[in-house]
Motif scaffolding. Structure first.
Motif, PDB file in Angstrom:
ATOM      1  N   ALA A 192     -10.749 -10.530  12.089  1.00 18.47           N
ATOM      2  CA  ALA A 192      -9.484 -11.309  11.901  1.00 18.47           C
ATOM      3  C   ALA A 192      -9.424 -12.347  13.230  1.00 18.47           C
ATOM      4  O   ALA A 192      -9.642 -11.966  14.375  1.00 18.47           O
ATOM      5  N   PRO A 193      -9.001 -13.516  12.884  1.00 14.64           N
ATOM      6  CA  PRO A 193      -8.963 -14.622  13.986  1.00 14.64           C
ATOM      7  C   PRO A 193      -8.303 -14.213  14.957  1.00 14.64           C
ATOM      8  O   PRO A 193      -8.389 -14.254  16.272  1.00 14.64           O
ATOM      9  N   ASP A 194      -7.052 -13.466  14.755  1.00 17.31           N
ATOM     10  CA  ASP A 194      -6.131 -13.013  15.804  1.00 17.31           C
ATOM     11  C   ASP A 194      -6.741 -11.978  16.795  1.00 17.31           C
ATOM     12  O   ASP A 194      -6.668 -11.890  17.953  1.00 17.31           O
ATOM     13  N   SER A 195      -7.599 -11.250  16.346  1.00 19.77           N
ATOM     14  CA  SER A 195      -8.228 -10.329  17.236  1.00 19.77           C
ATOM     15  C   SER A 195      -9.431 -11.057  18.104  1.00 19.77           C
ATOM     16  O   SER A 195      -9.387 -10.809  19.369  1.00 19.77           O
ATOM     17  N   VAL A 196      -9.977 -12.160  17.510  1.00 15.94           N
ATOM     18  CA  VAL A 196     -11.154 -12.641  18.165  1.00 15.94           C
ATOM     19  C   VAL A 196     -10.349 -13.438  19.130  1.00 15.94           C
ATOM     20  O   VAL A 196     -10.838 -13.592  20.577  1.00 15.94           O
ATOM     21  N   ASN A 197      -9.308 -14.269  18.979  1.00 14.46           N
ATOM     22  CA  ASN A 197      -8.420 -14.867  20.075  1.00 14.46           C
ATOM     23  C   ASN A 197      -8.024 -13.854  21.079  1.00 14.46           C
ATOM     24  O   ASN A 197      -7.993 -14.519  22.167  1.00 14.46           O
ATOM     25  N   LYS A 198      -7.390 -12.769  20.745  1.00 16.16           N
ATOM     26  CA  LYS A 198      -7.110 -11.983  21.746  1.00 16.16           C
ATOM     27  C   LYS A 198      -8.221 -11.391  22.799  1.00 16.16           C
ATOM     28  O   LYS A 198      -8.123 -11.396  24.074  1.00 16.16           O
ATOM     29  N   MET A 199      -9.507 -11.163  22.182  1.00 18.71           N
ATOM     30  CA  MET A 199     -10.658 -11.004  23.015  1.00 18.71           C
ATOM     31  C   MET A 199     -11.157 -12.154  23.855  1.00 18.71           C
ATOM     32  O   MET A 199     -11.313 -11.894  24.909  1.00 18.71           O
ATOM     33  N   TYR A 200     -10.975 -13.301  23.324  1.00 18.97           N
ATOM     34  CA  TYR A 200     -11.420 -14.479  24.317  1.00 18.97           C
ATOM     35  C   TYR A 200     -10.442 -14.637  25.209  1.00 18.97           C
ATOM     36  O   TYR A 200     -10.736 -15.116  26.508  1.00 18.97           O
ATOM     37  N   ALA A 201      -9.149 -14.213  25.025  1.00 17.83           N
ATOM     38  CA  ALA A 201      -8.001 -14.381  26.150  1.00 17.83           C
ATOM     39  C   ALA A 201      -8.089 -13.408  27.186  1.00 17.83           C
ATOM     40  O   ALA A 201      -8.227 -13.695  28.499  1.00 17.83           O
ATOM     41  N   LEU A 202      -8.664 -12.243  26.724  1.00 19.89           N
ATOM     42  CA  LEU A 202      -8.908 -11.193  27.865  1.00 19.89           C
ATOM     43  C   LEU A 202     -10.060 -11.585  28.551  1.00 19.89           C
ATOM     44  O   LEU A 202     -10.402 -11.201  29.721  1.00 19.89           O
ATOM     45  N   GLN A 203     -11.275 -12.223  27.870  1.00 26.38           N
ATOM     46  CA  GLN A 203     -12.440 -12.754  28.489  1.00 26.38           C
ATOM     47  C   GLN A 203     -11.967 -13.814  29.889  1.00 26.38           C
ATOM     48  O   GLN A 203     -12.364 -13.763  30.843  1.00 26.38           O
ATOM     49  N   GLU A 204     -11.036 -14.722  29.457  1.00 27.49           N
ATOM     50  CA  GLU A 204     -10.695 -15.617  30.457  1.00 27.49           C
ATOM     51  C   GLU A 204      -9.938 -15.022  31.473  1.00 27.49           C
ATOM     52  O   GLU A 204     -10.032 -15.507  32.774  1.00 27.49           O
ATOM     53  N   LEU A 205      -9.239 -13.951  31.514  1.00 30.43           N
ATOM     54  CA  LEU A 205      -8.764 -13.192  32.431  1.00 30.43           C
ATOM     55  C   LEU A 205      -9.497 -12.313  33.156  1.00 30.43           C
ATOM     56  O   LEU A 205      -9.226 -11.603  34.044  1.00 30.43           O
ATOM     57  N   LYS A 206     -10.778 -12.210  32.644  1.00 25.80           N
ATOM     58  CA  LYS A 206     -11.928 -11.318  33.488  1.00 25.80           C
ATOM     59  C   LYS A 206     -11.583  -9.907  33.323  1.00 25.80           C
ATOM     60  O   LYS A 206     -11.880  -9.208  34.153  1.00 25.80           O
ATOM     61  N   LYS A 207     -10.898  -9.667  32.082  1.00 26.64           N
ATOM     62  CA  LYS A 207     -10.513  -8.232  31.955  1.00 26.64           C
ATOM     63  C   LYS A 207     -11.669  -7.578  31.056  1.00 26.64           C
ATOM     64  O   LYS A 207     -11.925  -6.145  30.524  1.00 26.64           O
ATOM     65  N   LEU A 208     -12.629  -8.315  30.429  1.00 20.11           N
ATOM     66  CA  LEU A 208     -13.762  -7.751  29.648  1.00 20.11           C
ATOM     67  C   LEU A 208     -14.631  -9.106  29.660  1.00 20.11           C
ATOM     68  O   LEU A 208     -14.672  -9.971  30.313  1.00 20.11           O
TER      69      LEU A 208
END
Length: 342
Positions: A192-208
């Motif tokens: 789901a695009p929303d899940s992908v966007n949330k994943m990338y957002a966490l990556q930008e925050l260096k949380k994953l």
């Protein structure tokens, strides 16, 4: 023995046909419990192609697989069915009173007067990734599903895959894991695009961390992972991991159902076309897992089979009770059960 869960009808499989069976059985006042090896309802529809349009559901010129399942869950809500997910039915025993005892691979015990097999092509089995030596870590630090989130708390978690399961668990486990690394062979996902966007957002925050590539090797001792080697476009890198969740898709196998003493026909379960009962009285099979002359593997065929099965199941659960056929459009009593009576 574990505590016993008792119900009128135990349904093995929570795909569309199993879900609609709950509706037909509920109209006849039969309580249902469903067991599924997946972690959510929907079976093959939601696990393999949730956004794929389906064109042959009556009155729906086009409906996505996920929407079909969502609608079925809404339709059966008045009957309050119960579910057990992430479980495989491992054994079945017929009791002296004619009812059945079913035990899962987690030793949970269920007893029911009727068992309905609505398992599609069989039980979904995870595909093992082509990683040398991964078998030694399975069940200890490599898992193909999440049954207890606590097993991943404070762990260095490596999730491999690009579908909804991989993205969902990346997001759900990130708050409790020590670290999370998601690996997929390309930057495009089947989630789901929303899940992908949330994943990338966490990556930008260096949380994953998200890495493009494939796991080529694992290292550890006595079943406990220590690290994994990821081969990417710029070479290989070793990352720490103490838990791994590979989501490489699923295959379907008949599984333990093959040992239930049912007569089989080319790995399918023969049934009659009056009740869709198997060779064992009280056990029914509906949907893609059954066979009879002229069988069509269509969802709508499974719906029809579920309706006839329910009439026969009622006679087993309540043998002395008169079964009166009624239409939902005109029966006040049925409409009350559905919560739509004026």
């Amino acid at each position: 023995m574990s505590d016993v869960t008792r119900t009128d009808v135990l349904i093995v499989g929570a795909g569309p046909v199993g879900l609609f069976a709950v509706f037909e059985l509920g109209l006849l006042d039969l309580k249902c419990h469903l067991i599924d090896i997946l972690d959510r309802p929907g079976g093959q529809c939601t696990e393999l192609y949730p956004e794929k349009p389906i064109y042959d559901i009556p009155a729906w010129p086009s409906i996505s697989a996920q929407s079909l399942v969502d609608n079925l869950m809404e339709q059966i809500a008045p009957f309050n069915p119960s579910f057990t997910y992430n479980r495989m039915v491992s054994s079945l025993e017929k009791l002296e009173d004619g009812s059945f005892r079913v035990i899962t691979d987690e030793n949970e015990v269920f007893e029911a007067k009727v068992v309905v097999i609505a398992a599609g092509g069989g039980s979904f089995q995870p595909k093992r990734p082509p990683i040398p030596g991964i078998e030694a870590f399975e069940g200890t630090s490599v898992f193909y599903s999440v049954r207890r989130m606590e097993d991943f708390r404070d762990q260095d978690l490596l999730i491999v895959g690009g579908g909804d399961s991989a993205l969902d668990w990346t997001l759900n486990l990130q708050p409790i894991a020590k670290s999370v690394t998601l690996v997929h062979r390309r930057p495009e996902f089947r989630a789901a695009p929303d899940s992908v966007n949330k994943m990338y957002a966490l990556q930008e925050l260096k949380k994953l961390e998200f890495r493009i590539g494939q796991v080529s090797a694992v290292a550890g001792e006595n079943g406990q992972l220590r690290s994994a080697t990821i081969k990417g476009p710029d070479g290989s890198v070793e990352v720490p991991c103490t838990r791994m969740l590979p989501f490489f898709g699923l295959t379907m196998k008949l599984g333990p159902i093959a040992d239930w003493g049912l007569n089989l026909h080319e790995n399918l379960i023969p049934v009659d076309t009056e009740k869709f009962e198997t060779s064992v009285p009280g056990i029914f099979a509906i949907g893609d897992i059954n066979w009879y002359p002229g069988k069509l593997k269509l969802i709508l065929s499974g719906f029809h089979e579920g309706a006839l099965m329910a009439q026969a199941a009622k006679r087993i659960v309540a043998p002395g009770e008169r079964v009166i056929f009624q239409y939902t459009t005109s029966s006040t009593s049925l409409q009350k059960k559905l919560g739509v009576a004026g």
